[in-house]
Design a protein around this motif. Sequence first.
Motif, PDB file in Angstrom:
ATOM      1  N   VAL A 327       0.865  -1.186   0.000  1.00  0.00           N
ATOM      2  CA  VAL A 327       0.000   0.000   0.000  1.00  0.00           C
ATOM      3  C   VAL A 327       0.897   1.229   0.000  1.00  0.00           C
ATOM      4  CG1 VAL A 327      -1.923  -1.122   1.178  1.00  0.00           C
ATOM      5  CG2 VAL A 327      -0.147   0.023   2.516  1.00  0.00           C
ATOM      6  N   LEU A 328       0.359   2.333  -0.465  1.00  0.00           N
ATOM      7  CA  LEU A 328       1.143   3.567  -0.501  1.00  0.00           C
ATOM      8  C   LEU A 328       1.384   4.083   0.911  1.00  0.00           C
ATOM      9  CD1 LEU A 328      -0.504   5.435  -3.518  1.00  0.00           C
ATOM     10  CD2 LEU A 328       1.664   4.199  -3.480  1.00  0.00           C
ATOM     11  N   ASP A 329       2.621   4.500   1.164  1.00  0.00           N
ATOM     12  CA  ASP A 329       2.988   5.026   2.470  1.00  0.00           C
ATOM     13  C   ASP A 329       2.734   6.537   2.480  1.00  0.00           C
ATOM     14  OD1 ASP A 329       4.042   5.628   4.907  1.00  0.00           O
ATOM     15  OD2 ASP A 329       5.906   4.499   4.626  1.00  0.00           O
ATOM     16  N   LEU A 330       1.473   6.907   2.675  1.00  0.00           N
ATOM     17  CA  LEU A 330       1.082   8.313   2.626  1.00  0.00           C
ATOM     18  C   LEU A 330       1.696   9.115   3.759  1.00  0.00           C
ATOM     19  CD1 LEU A 330      -2.677   7.959   1.645  1.00  0.00           C
ATOM     20  CD2 LEU A 330      -0.782   8.650   0.184  1.00  0.00           C
ATOM     21  N   ASP A 331       1.810   8.499   4.936  1.00  0.00           N
ATOM     22  CA  ASP A 331       2.380   9.228   6.066  1.00  0.00           C
ATOM     23  C   ASP A 331       3.832   9.623   5.787  1.00  0.00           C
ATOM     24  OD1 ASP A 331       0.025   9.061   7.470  1.00  0.00           O
ATOM     25  OD2 ASP A 331       0.609   7.281   8.620  1.00  0.00           O
ATOM     26  N   ALA A 332       4.594   8.701   5.216  1.00  0.00           N
ATOM     27  CA  ALA A 332       5.995   9.010   4.905  1.00  0.00           C
ATOM     28  C   ALA A 332       6.078  10.107   3.857  1.00  0.00           C
ATOM     29  CB  ALA A 332       6.719   7.754   4.429  1.00  0.00           C
ATOM     30  N   PHE A 333       5.191  10.067   2.845  1.00  0.00           N
ATOM     31  CA  PHE A 333       5.220  11.099   1.816  1.00  0.00           C
ATOM     32  C   PHE A 333       4.859  12.454   2.402  1.00  0.00           C
ATOM     33  CE2 PHE A 333       3.153  13.748  -1.375  1.00  0.00           C
ATOM     34  CZ  PHE A 333       4.165  13.832  -2.310  1.00  0.00           C
ATOM     35  N   ALA A 380      -5.571  20.877  -4.096  1.00  0.00           N
ATOM     36  CA  ALA A 380      -5.568  19.413  -4.117  1.00  0.00           C
ATOM     37  C   ALA A 380      -6.179  18.934  -5.429  1.00  0.00           C
ATOM     38  CB  ALA A 380      -6.363  18.859  -2.937  1.00  0.00           C
ATOM     39  N   GLY A 381      -5.684  17.810  -5.923  1.00  0.00           N
ATOM     40  CA  GLY A 381      -6.272  17.239  -7.126  1.00  0.00           C
ATOM     41  C   GLY A 381      -7.709  16.817  -6.872  1.00  0.00           C
ATOM     42  N   PRO A 382      -8.583  16.881  -7.868  1.00  0.00           N
ATOM     43  CA  PRO A 382     -10.004  16.588  -7.657  1.00  0.00           C
ATOM     44  C   PRO A 382     -10.276  15.089  -7.555  1.00  0.00           C
ATOM     45  CG  PRO A 382      -9.602  17.069  -9.971  1.00  0.00           C
ATOM     46  CD  PRO A 382      -8.290  17.284  -9.255  1.00  0.00           C
ATOM     47  N   ASP A 383     -11.053  14.702  -6.574  1.00  0.00           N
ATOM     48  CA  ASP A 383     -11.496  13.315  -6.436  1.00  0.00           C
ATOM     49  C   ASP A 383     -12.819  13.180  -7.182  1.00  0.00           C
ATOM     50  OD1 ASP A 383     -12.257  10.788  -5.748  1.00  0.00           O
ATOM     51  OD2 ASP A 383     -12.299  11.126  -3.581  1.00  0.00           O
ATOM     52  N   VAL A 384     -12.756  12.756  -8.446  1.00  0.00           N
ATOM     53  CA  VAL A 384     -13.963  12.699  -9.265  1.00  0.00           C
ATOM     54  C   VAL A 384     -14.909  11.595  -8.811  1.00  0.00           C
ATOM     55  CG1 VAL A 384     -12.795  13.694 -11.255  1.00  0.00           C
ATOM     56  CG2 VAL A 384     -12.891  11.217 -11.010  1.00  0.00           C
ATOM     57  N   ALA A 411      -3.293   9.691 -12.033  1.00  0.00           N
ATOM     58  CA  ALA A 411      -3.505  10.958 -11.330  1.00  0.00           C
ATOM     59  C   ALA A 411      -4.815  10.932 -10.556  1.00  0.00           C
ATOM     60  CB  ALA A 411      -3.499  12.111 -12.328  1.00  0.00           C
ATOM     61  N   LEU A 412      -5.874  10.413 -11.162  1.00  0.00           N
ATOM     62  CA  LEU A 412      -7.156  10.343 -10.471  1.00  0.00           C
ATOM     63  C   LEU A 412      -7.056   9.473  -9.221  1.00  0.00           C
ATOM     64  CD1 LEU A 412      -9.775  10.067 -13.365  1.00  0.00           C
ATOM     65  CD2 LEU A 412      -9.048  12.093 -12.090  1.00  0.00           C
ATOM     66  N   PHE A 413      -6.276   8.399  -9.303  1.00  0.00           N
ATOM     67  CA  PHE A 413      -6.082   7.531  -8.144  1.00  0.00           C
ATOM     68  C   PHE A 413      -5.389   8.294  -7.019  1.00  0.00           C
ATOM     69  CE2 PHE A 413      -3.248   4.579  -5.843  1.00  0.00           C
ATOM     70  CZ  PHE A 413      -4.220   3.773  -5.240  1.00  0.00           C
ATOM     71  N   LEU A 414      -4.340   9.051  -7.340  1.00  0.00           N
ATOM     72  CA  LEU A 414      -3.625   9.812  -6.322  1.00  0.00           C
ATOM     73  C   LEU A 414      -4.503  10.908  -5.725  1.00  0.00           C
ATOM     74  CD1 LEU A 414      -0.108  10.237  -7.990  1.00  0.00           C
ATOM     75  CD2 LEU A 414      -0.696   8.742  -6.086  1.00  0.00           C
ATOM     76  N   PHE A 415      -5.324  11.531  -6.564  1.00  0.00           N
ATOM     77  CA  PHE A 415      -6.116  12.658  -6.092  1.00  0.00           C
ATOM     78  C   PHE A 415      -7.214  12.225  -5.123  1.00  0.00           C
ATOM     79  CE2 PHE A 415      -4.969  15.012 -10.255  1.00  0.00           C
ATOM     80  CZ  PHE A 415      -3.724  15.321  -9.728  1.00  0.00           C
ATOM     81  N   ARG A 416      -7.581  10.960  -5.131  1.00  0.00           N
ATOM     82  CA  ARG A 416      -8.559  10.475  -4.146  1.00  0.00           C
ATOM     83  C   ARG A 416      -8.027  10.618  -2.728  1.00  0.00           C
ATOM     84  NH1 ARG A 416     -10.172   4.772  -7.105  1.00  0.00           N
ATOM     85  NH2 ARG A 416     -11.115   5.683  -8.978  1.00  0.00           N
TER      86      ARG A 416
END
Length: 559
Positions: A327-333, A380-384, A411-416
């Motif tokens: 899974v993406l390590d959002l906290d580290a980023f 922030a990128g849009p969460d469509v 990009a859409l995945f990241l923006f969520r």
Amino acid sequence: MSMNRRGLLGLFGAGAAAGCATLPSGEDVAVAFAHGVASGDPATDRVILWTRVTPEVGQAGPVSVVWRVLEAEGDRVVATGSVMTGPERDYTVKVDAAGLKPGRDYRYDFAVGEARSPLGRTRTLAAGGMAPVNLAVASCQLHPGGLFNAYEAIAALPSLDAVVHLGDYIYEYGAQEDAYGMATGAKLGRVPQPPHEIVTLADYRLRHAQYKTDPDLQAAHARAPFICVWDDHETANDAWMHGAENHQPETEGDFAQRKAAALKAYYEWMPIREAEPGALREAIHRSFHFGDVASLMMVETRLTGRIEPLDYAKDLTAMEGPDGEPVLDLDAFRAKLNDPGRDLMGAQQRDWLKHELSASKARGRPWQVLGNQVVMARVAGPDVSRTLTEAEVEGLMARIPEAYRDQFEQALFLFRMGLPFNLDAWDGYPAGRERLYAVFAEAGVQPIVLSGDSHAFWVNELKDAGGARRAVEFGTSAISSPSIGDAIGGFPLGAALMQANDEVRFCDQSAKGFILLTLTEDRAEAALMQVSTLFAKPFEVSALKQVVLIRADGAITGV
């Protein structure tokens, strides 16, 4: 308003023919003025004048060039002189013409023997008073991307104090079939010269020379003084202090050498005042005061204080999730993103800016304006997925050109996850942005921030981390560079960004053009001016949106 270049060039041509009969001759050599004339960095008593002479083939020695400044009307010469140029500065000419009067229009030209340049118009800054200030704000002019119709429109403006250029005056890319903008450039015959990516001093000089052969850009330069800063493409894409995304040391050598070549060509080919002896050539932050109405502070956010931008592909890493799947390590980023050391301006420039803002307020000027390269708002990128059904998302993806589909889906995945839309903007340096907002607060001002780089129009209300309003931002779209909106078909990206972000009051990701900013004692009006096409002439120019700010009792309302 319908625009056609023929009438505009006729206006400048008539003035040049009438005004040059008594110009003194320079050295008797054969040259041409193929790159027009320009002026820039106006002060109350002086302005930079620029041209370039093109010697005949085989002629490589020094050339003496005569210059003169005339009153706005009539034939009276108010300043004149001569200057030498030669191959050591690519035959460019730059004169700091002094002894002028404040708040005046002037004409100017150059001559070598019988060869005479076009006639240009320029204007000095007012020393005081509340006369309205009219600024055209431009950015991002990819030569293969389309015709410079916006510059034709700027050149035709009836009242113009200066053109504020926020960078990406040239682009470094080559002419390969898949190179940036070449799908359009090949059709229009606007093929980059040299045809490879520019790296050496000779390369950068030739690319600047190509841009300044464009008749619409020449007309805009001949209309009013330019006040310029660079962004990244004057060196290489996503540049920072010690490198760039589009610089590969293994094949392109030392970045410091490439940067030095790029800056030397920039100073030769642009109507910008030279750095003081011993000063850092990268430090081009400087101020301009328009009477008692406004102060314009041009800041530098690329080469003096910017640390390396983050990159999702490199810096957003994966870790093992609860079920053993990555899974993406959002906290580290987010820890990287919010590192207090992330900055793109630097303490020395911030201290300078605080002094300039405070001094402008103390002088009683109602408007402080920042000429800034990249978008400052929190975006922030849009969460469509929150606004579209699954079927609508599938339909959206089907409309995206295949070449961009995978990238857009990622990009859409990241923006969520609420991640920033653009890490190369101020959003990639949140700690540095808070330090800048603290400067605004300490100086007691809410400036107008002008931004380029994004190839989109923006109206943003800038707030600090505590939610306090710190500034208003007007972002200009590109003169001709492709936008994200061009690549993703009919998806209303601007509207999605407005819906997803409190600070974004207006965004258009497709229109091209410039901003016309008009400042008076108690009113600031920004007209987002769009051109109807980049691919043909004539064209139409119209206001996509107009925003008015009112200043009363020290407070700004509007937006």
